[in-house]
Design an enzyme around this catalytic site. Sequence first.
Site, mmCIF file in Angstrom:
data_model
loop_
_atom_site.group_PDB
_atom_site.id
_atom_site.type_symbol
_atom_site.label_atom_id
_atom_site.label_comp_id
_atom_site.label_asym_id
_atom_site.label_seq_id
_atom_site.Cartn_x
_atom_site.Cartn_y
_atom_site.Cartn_z
ATOM 1 N N VAL A 185 0.815 -1.219 0.000
ATOM 2 C CA VAL A 185 0.000 0.000 0.000
ATOM 3 C C VAL A 185 0.851 1.273 0.000
ATOM 4 C CG1 VAL A 185 -2.058 -1.005 1.098
ATOM 5 C CG2 VAL A 185 -0.266 0.015 2.539
ATOM 6 N N ASN A 239 -7.008 -0.906 6.237
ATOM 7 C CA ASN A 239 -6.746 -1.853 7.329
ATOM 8 C C ASN A 239 -5.295 -2.340 7.373
ATOM 9 O OD1 ASN A 239 -7.590 -4.229 9.220
ATOM 10 N ND2 ASN A 239 -6.721 -5.255 7.418
ATOM 11 N N TYR A 283 3.680 3.856 16.224
ATOM 12 C CA TYR A 283 2.380 3.263 15.855
ATOM 13 C C TYR A 283 1.227 4.090 16.434
ATOM 14 C CZ TYR A 283 -1.174 -0.512 15.780
ATOM 15 O OH TYR A 283 -2.305 -1.274 15.593
ATOM 16 N N LYS A 307 -1.673 5.959 14.332
ATOM 17 C CA LYS A 307 -3.079 5.590 14.526
ATOM 18 C C LYS A 307 -3.890 6.764 15.060
ATOM 19 C CE LYS A 307 -3.294 1.165 13.312
ATOM 20 N NZ LYS A 307 -3.874 0.810 11.983
ATOM 21 N N ILE A 315 -6.882 -8.074 19.755
ATOM 22 C CA ILE A 315 -7.560 -9.025 18.868
ATOM 23 C C ILE A 315 -6.578 -10.148 18.518
ATOM 24 C CG2 ILE A 315 -8.861 -9.280 16.713
ATOM 25 C CD1 ILE A 315 -10.064 -7.177 18.702
HETATM 26 N N1 LIG Z 1 -4.618 -7.425 16.312
HETATM 27 C C1 LIG Z 1 -4.832 -6.419 17.134
HETATM 28 O O1 LIG Z 1 -4.940 -6.614 18.361
HETATM 29 C C2 LIG Z 1 -4.960 -5.007 16.606
HETATM 30 C C3 LIG Z 1 -5.182 -3.993 17.551
HETATM 31 C C4 LIG Z 1 -5.339 -2.696 17.099
HETATM 32 C C5 LIG Z 1 -5.251 -2.396 15.751
HETATM 33 N N2 LIG Z 1 -4.993 -3.398 14.859
HETATM 34 C C6 LIG Z 1 -4.905 -3.015 13.452
HETATM 35 O O2 LIG Z 1 -5.747 -3.843 12.688
HETATM 36 C C7 LIG Z 1 -5.222 -3.934 11.351
HETATM 37 C C8 LIG Z 1 -5.170 -5.396 10.926
HETATM 38 O O3 LIG Z 1 -4.205 -6.071 11.748
HETATM 39 P P1 LIG Z 1 -4.278 -7.638 12.109
HETATM 40 O O4 LIG Z 1 -4.212 -7.732 13.585
HETATM 41 O O5 LIG Z 1 -5.389 -8.283 11.367
HETATM 42 O O6 LIG Z 1 -2.844 -8.115 11.585
HETATM 43 P P2 LIG Z 1 -2.401 -9.245 10.507
HETATM 44 O O7 LIG Z 1 -0.933 -9.200 10.481
HETATM 45 O O8 LIG Z 1 -3.088 -10.517 10.819
HETATM 46 O O9 LIG Z 1 -3.033 -8.663 9.153
HETATM 47 C C9 LIG Z 1 -2.561 -7.464 8.576
HETATM 48 C C10 LIG Z 1 -2.325 -7.706 7.105
HETATM 49 O O10 LIG Z 1 -1.819 -6.449 6.538
HETATM 50 C C11 LIG Z 1 -0.852 -6.805 5.574
HETATM 51 N N3 LIG Z 1 0.063 -5.684 5.345
HETATM 52 C C12 LIG Z 1 1.015 -5.217 6.189
HETATM 53 N N4 LIG Z 1 1.696 -4.224 5.602
HETATM 54 C C13 LIG Z 1 1.168 -4.067 4.364
HETATM 55 C C14 LIG Z 1 1.459 -3.225 3.285
HETATM 56 N N5 LIG Z 1 2.465 -2.339 3.347
HETATM 57 N N6 LIG Z 1 0.711 -3.322 2.158
HETATM 58 C C15 LIG Z 1 -0.304 -4.226 2.085
HETATM 59 N N7 LIG Z 1 -0.608 -5.078 3.070
HETATM 60 C C16 LIG Z 1 0.127 -4.996 4.201
HETATM 61 C C17 LIG Z 1 -0.132 -8.019 6.140
HETATM 62 O O11 LIG Z 1 0.530 -8.752 5.119
HETATM 63 C C18 LIG Z 1 -1.272 -8.777 6.823
HETATM 64 O O12 LIG Z 1 -1.788 -9.805 5.991
HETATM 65 C C19 LIG Z 1 -3.869 -3.235 11.379
HETATM 66 O O13 LIG Z 1 -4.005 -1.906 10.883
HETATM 67 C C20 LIG Z 1 -3.519 -3.213 12.843
HETATM 68 O O14 LIG Z 1 -2.636 -2.163 13.171
HETATM 69 C C21 LIG Z 1 -4.849 -4.699 15.263
#
Ligand SMILES: NC(=O)c1ccc[n+]([C@@H]2O[C@H](COP(=O)([O-])OP(=O)(O)OC[C@H]3O[C@@H](n4cnc5c(N)ncnc54)[C@H](O)[C@@H]3O)[C@@H](O)[C@H]2O)c1
Length: 274
Positions: free
Chosen positions: A64, A90, A165, A169, A198
Amino acid sequence: MARLAGQVALVTGAGRGIGASLAQQLAAEGAQVVVNDLDAEPTQQTVDAIVAAGGKAVACPGNVTAGDFPKRFVGCALETFGGLHIIVNNAGYIWNGPLHKITDEQWDAIQDVHLKAPFRILREAFSYIRDQAATEAATQRRVQRKVVNISSISGTRGSAGQANYAAAKAGLVGLTKTLAKEWGRYSVNVNCVAFGFIETRLTQEIKGETAIAIEGRQHRVGLLAEGRAATVAQIPLGRVGTPREAAGGVLLLCLPEADYITGQVLEVSGGLTM
Ligand SMILES: NC(=O)c1ccc[n+]([C@@H]2O[C@H](COP(=O)([O-])OP(=O)(O)OC[C@H]3O[C@@H](n4cnc5c(N)ncnc54)[C@H](O)[C@@H]3O)[C@@H](O)[C@H]2O)c1
């Protein structure tokens, strides 16, 4: 009931975790989904899962943060499905450290993926949305489009060890609230969902060396068992959220039921406030 029938949804980072679940939930509501992820294989797996369930999806793999990505992503939606109704920013990862140890590269990489990429994708979508909104208004057919930016309670509440981060955010919250004011006239709802804890690879229990590969770099992710237990103890609902539950919070803001909700930050965290 397919509440998103005829709509086209774009989801970044949808090869795994919350994004993958969201892409499938949007498709189950009838949306045609443009699935992005950095990694081609999981991108295709999400597309295959949607198609196997009777839905429609196309893969748009890529980083992205790449200069040409927004044009390719928006172009993919318009060329494949002929429209654009929902954008969910996302994609992302973490590259943690205490502030005094964060390098410029580490700071910039996290701002680029979590804040600049959403800005550039939304900027790319603008002219199509503006022109469509004008056509729809002229024919008395208002279409309420949706943008959901994925934030974190690290951004809304702060989190030690995540200055880069949390800043990115929190920046998304400002972007969201501003765009809600700029794009209201085009019938676009712009909201933020801030997740808590999560269950995905970012929060998995650390066993030995737990790392993910991002652009050739290895990033340590996850939490030690004691750290996880301490965090879970602070969650009023008493457990970690599933990707499906997290994605459910985003889906809510994409549905017609949310047509009059804009500029909001919804924390989907089981009540966790850090
Ligand atoms: N898991 C949590 O507890 C949590 C908490 C707060 C926020 N988030 C946010 O939720 C979102 C999803 O995270 P998740 O927990 O599902 O993680 P995850 O790692 O399971 O999924 C995130 C996906 O984003 C993809 N990605 C990363 N960098 C990228 C890039 N430059 N271009 C395209 N794709 C890219 C990864 O390959 C991955 O498949 C993120 O923005 C994360 O910061 C997650």
